[in-house]
Design a protein around this motif. Structure first.
Motif, PDB file in Angstrom:
ATOM      1  N   LYS A   1      57.447  63.959 111.297  1.00 38.43           N
ATOM      2  CA  LYS A   1      58.105  64.917 112.424  1.00 38.43           C
ATOM      3  C   LYS A   1      58.447  65.818 111.600  1.00 38.43           C
ATOM      4  O   LYS A   1      58.637  67.657 112.035  1.00 38.43           O
ATOM      5  N   ARG A   2      58.175  66.380 110.228  1.00 40.68           N
ATOM      6  CA  ARG A   2      57.931  67.368 109.233  1.00 40.68           C
ATOM      7  C   ARG A   2      57.350  68.462 108.855  1.00 40.68           C
ATOM      8  O   ARG A   2      57.445  69.683 108.927  1.00 40.68           O
ATOM      9  N   ARG A   3      56.575  67.681 110.049  1.00 39.95           N
ATOM     10  CA  ARG A   3      55.424  68.877 109.156  1.00 39.95           C
ATOM     11  C   ARG A   3      54.918  69.503 111.243  1.00 39.95           C
ATOM     12  O   ARG A   3      54.129  70.272 111.243  1.00 39.95           O
TER      13      ARG A   3
ATOM     14  N   THR B   1      59.384  59.992 111.605  1.00 44.51           N
ATOM     15  CA  THR B   1      60.481  61.062 110.442  1.00 44.51           C
ATOM     16  C   THR B   1      59.212  61.442 109.249  1.00 44.51           C
ATOM     17  O   THR B   1      59.351  63.073 109.481  1.00 44.51           O
ATOM     18  N   GLU B   2      58.721  61.353 109.232  1.00 45.66           N
ATOM     19  CA  GLU B   2      57.647  62.155 107.850  1.00 45.66           C
ATOM     20  C   GLU B   2      56.697  62.877 109.029  1.00 45.66           C
ATOM     21  O   GLU B   2      56.503  63.435 108.596  1.00 45.66           O
TER      22      GLU B   2
ATOM     23  N   GLN C   1      59.305  73.905 119.949  1.00 48.12           N
ATOM     24  CA  GLN C   1      60.101  72.522 118.953  1.00 48.12           C
ATOM     25  C   GLN C   1      60.066  71.851 119.212  1.00 48.12           C
ATOM     26  O   GLN C   1      59.691  70.531 119.188  1.00 48.12           O
TER      27      GLN C   1
END
Length: 178
Positions: A175-177, A172-173, A86
């Motif tokens: 990073k969610r993946r 941000t979108e 991560q």
């Protein structure tokens, strides 16, 4: 109708202008400024990584990914492999493969986590710590060489703008993946 060949004088950077001109001619809704930003950032990032890898990391027997694993463990301390993945922006599978090499080279050790027998805890060995700190000094010399192309105020403006991009809703979108 056959497509014309690109001009011979195209190089890595001039290809950006060519790509934008050709794309916007065929797809008028394409935003040329956004396209230029992303192509330029991607090309700069590729050039930076190639420079660091070829001058600093490959001579030490590491890939760019290997450096990223060592860097995370150096700064964040022992942690589970999934957390290294991560923080380094890599997949768990990539980290696992890299750790095999880093462990073989006695730079990283792994052991079973106490709280979860399926989890693997990674840490730097003493040799790993010495190797990453030495490498990072050389790495930072290359960072400075690149940064020296800008004045201090220009550097601060660029950092601010890049920070703004990394905290945007699109970032941000994305990073969610991870």
């Amino acid at each position: 109708m056959a497509e014309p060949e690109p001009p011979e004088e195209l190089d890595y950077l001039s290809f950006v202008d060519y790509a934008i001109d050709k794309t916007t001619a065929e797809l008028p809704k394409v935003d040329p400024a956004a396209m230029r930003l992303e192509l330029t950032l991607h090309r700069l990032t590729s050039a930076l990584v190639y420079d660091w890898e070829s001058t600093v990391h490959r001579p030490r027997g590491w890939s760019w990914g290997g450096f990223r694993v060592l860097f995370v463990l150096w700064l964040a301390g022992p942690m589970e492999a999934k957390r290294v993945a991560q923080l380094s922006g890599m997949s768990r599978a990539a980290v696992s493969a890299l750790v095999n090499t880093l462990e073989r080279d006695e730079l990283v050790s792994r052991k079973q986590a106490e709280h979860d027998k399926r989890a693997v805890l990674l840490s730097l060995t003493e040799a790993g710590h010495d190797a990453i700190t030495s490498a990072y000094e050389a790495h930072n010399e290359r960072e400075q060489a690149w940064a020296n192309a800008l004045t201090k105020p220009e550097l601060m403006v660029l950092i601010g703008l890049l920070d703004k991009l990394t905290t945007s809703s699109a970032a941000t979108e994305a990073k969610r993946r991870f």
